[in-house]
Design an enzyme around this catalytic site. Sequence first.
Site, mmCIF file in Angstrom:
data_model
loop_
_atom_site.group_PDB
_atom_site.id
_atom_site.type_symbol
_atom_site.label_atom_id
_atom_site.label_comp_id
_atom_site.label_asym_id
_atom_site.label_seq_id
_atom_site.Cartn_x
_atom_site.Cartn_y
_atom_site.Cartn_z
ATOM 1 N N ASP A 12 -4.884 -31.835 13.552
ATOM 2 C CA ASP A 12 -5.692 -31.064 12.600
ATOM 3 C C ASP A 12 -5.514 -29.559 12.809
ATOM 4 O OD1 ASP A 12 -7.469 -30.642 10.555
ATOM 5 O OD2 ASP A 12 -9.260 -31.108 11.722
ATOM 6 N N GLY A 15 -3.643 -26.010 8.202
ATOM 7 C CA GLY A 15 -4.033 -25.093 7.135
ATOM 8 C C GLY A 15 -4.652 -23.822 7.700
ATOM 9 N N ARG A 16 -5.586 -23.982 8.648
ATOM 10 C CA ARG A 16 -6.261 -22.811 9.224
ATOM 11 C C ARG A 16 -5.298 -21.944 10.035
ATOM 12 N NH1 ARG A 16 -10.729 -26.239 11.852
ATOM 13 N NH2 ARG A 16 -9.343 -27.861 11.071
ATOM 14 N N ARG A 25 -0.421 -22.612 3.182
ATOM 15 C CA ARG A 25 -0.785 -23.788 3.993
ATOM 16 C C ARG A 25 0.446 -24.580 4.433
ATOM 17 N NH1 ARG A 25 -5.735 -25.801 4.202
ATOM 18 N NH2 ARG A 25 -4.907 -27.915 4.278
ATOM 19 N N HIS A 29 1.997 -26.742 7.928
ATOM 20 C CA HIS A 29 2.526 -28.104 8.047
ATOM 21 C C HIS A 29 3.954 -28.078 8.609
ATOM 22 C CE1 HIS A 29 -1.017 -29.564 6.146
ATOM 23 N NE2 HIS A 29 -0.728 -29.104 4.938
ATOM 24 N N LEU A 123 9.362 -45.616 23.781
ATOM 25 C CA LEU A 123 8.091 -45.278 23.126
ATOM 26 C C LEU A 123 8.021 -45.873 21.713
ATOM 27 C CD1 LEU A 123 5.550 -43.202 22.995
ATOM 28 C CD2 LEU A 123 7.145 -41.716 21.797
ATOM 29 N N ARG A 180 -7.976 -34.940 19.293
ATOM 30 C CA ARG A 180 -8.076 -34.264 17.992
ATOM 31 C C ARG A 180 -8.016 -32.760 18.239
ATOM 32 N NH1 ARG A 180 -11.415 -35.456 12.589
ATOM 33 N NH2 ARG A 180 -10.582 -33.729 11.383
ATOM 34 N N GLU A 199 -11.006 -43.265 25.086
ATOM 35 C CA GLU A 199 -11.528 -41.985 25.585
ATOM 36 C C GLU A 199 -11.207 -40.893 24.564
ATOM 37 O OE1 GLU A 199 -13.336 -41.627 28.352
ATOM 38 O OE2 GLU A 199 -13.171 -43.782 28.676
HETATM 39 C C1 FPP Z 1 -4.275 -31.549 9.108
HETATM 40 O O1 FPP Z 1 -4.281 -30.170 8.913
HETATM 41 C C2 FPP Z 1 -2.942 -32.063 8.964
HETATM 42 C C3 FPP Z 1 -2.527 -32.869 7.950
HETATM 43 C C4 FPP Z 1 -3.408 -33.330 6.864
HETATM 44 C C5 FPP Z 1 -1.152 -33.319 7.867
HETATM 45 C C6 FPP Z 1 -0.465 -33.501 9.179
HETATM 46 C C7 FPP Z 1 0.944 -33.328 8.901
HETATM 47 C C8 FPP Z 1 1.843 -32.802 9.726
HETATM 48 C C9 FPP Z 1 1.599 -32.400 11.123
HETATM 49 C C10 FPP Z 1 3.211 -32.554 9.222
HETATM 50 C C11 FPP Z 1 3.882 -33.774 8.678
HETATM 51 C C12 FPP Z 1 4.152 -34.771 9.732
HETATM 52 C C13 FPP Z 1 5.306 -35.425 9.875
HETATM 53 C C14 FPP Z 1 5.437 -36.428 10.922
HETATM 54 C C15 FPP Z 1 6.457 -35.152 9.022
HETATM 55 P P1 FPP Z 1 -5.102 -29.607 7.702
HETATM 56 O O2 FPP Z 1 -4.152 -29.339 6.592
HETATM 57 O O3 FPP Z 1 -6.227 -30.510 7.364
HETATM 58 O O4 FPP Z 1 -5.620 -28.277 8.340
HETATM 59 P P2 FPP Z 1 -7.000 -27.557 8.028
HETATM 60 O O5 FPP Z 1 -8.094 -28.509 8.416
HETATM 61 O O6 FPP Z 1 -6.941 -26.357 8.920
HETATM 62 O O7 FPP Z 1 -6.993 -27.227 6.571
#
Ligand code: FPP
Length: 234
Positions: A12, A15-16, A25, A29, A123, A180, A199
């Site tokens: 998580d 975006g931030r 954003r 990613h 893995l 997380r 955990e």
């Molecule tokens: C949460 O950050 C992240 C996601 C919803 C997507 C996770 C995706 C990746 C790490 C990249 C793609 C992964 C692969 C394996 C190709 P958020 O956008 O919710 O962030 P925020 O809460 O700060 O807005």
Amino acid sequence: MVLPKHIAIIMDGNGRWAQEKGLPRIAGHQQGVKTVRKVVEQCSALGVRFLTLYAFSSENWQRPDVEVESLMTLLGHYLSTELPLMEEQQIRFRVIGDLEKLPQQIRALLMQTIDSTADHAGLTLTLALSYGSRDEILRAITAVAADLDCGKLKKGQISEQLFSGYLDTAGIPDPDLLIRTSGEMRISNFLLWQLAYTELYFCPCFWPDFDAQQLQLALDDYATRCRRFGAISS
Ligand code: FPP
């Protein structure tokens, strides 16, 4: 040191991370994918057996089309470029979630990657895509009901172990450690059944900033936990 056999991660804060830097954003990613690569390599090198990453939730479909499309493009690119590493490190690839909703091209890449890595002994990397735990549980219940209807299954046979086998995670042990990032302290519809005795570890850094040192901190913390699974320690 006690190493978790299975680590699950809610990645998580992309975006931030981007917002703080005045970037779009999607830049968060993109950086998040780099973290995925590093964490996969580190877990593989450490000898972790299972790593499950929450990459796209069933609720993420509600994001603007442009963000969903960018995430799918990143995923497609990731799948097209990671196979050499998976070969080299003997990583077995799996997916959980409602794959029917994913674009056909992505589904094809996912199936190819699953097939090509099926006999790897290192893995097991599982991506949760279009995944929601309540949706997974409902799909499992529907499958159980169908097997009861056709007589393949009898009511008295239903047990926790049998039900686990109907979930997308069939054959994967429950996570030992859930991480997380980004400071949020929620489970967000991730592996609700499987996390019963996991955990939990929450860290403030955004996913793009999560690195080897951060993972080591989580592992050190895990090593101090006393797991009793509802019993009392001897
Ligand atoms: C949460 O950050 C992240 C996601 C919803 C997507 C996770 C995706 C990746 C790490 C990249 C793609 C992964 C692969 C394996 C190709 P958020 O956008 O919710 O962030 P925020 O809460 O700060 O807005």
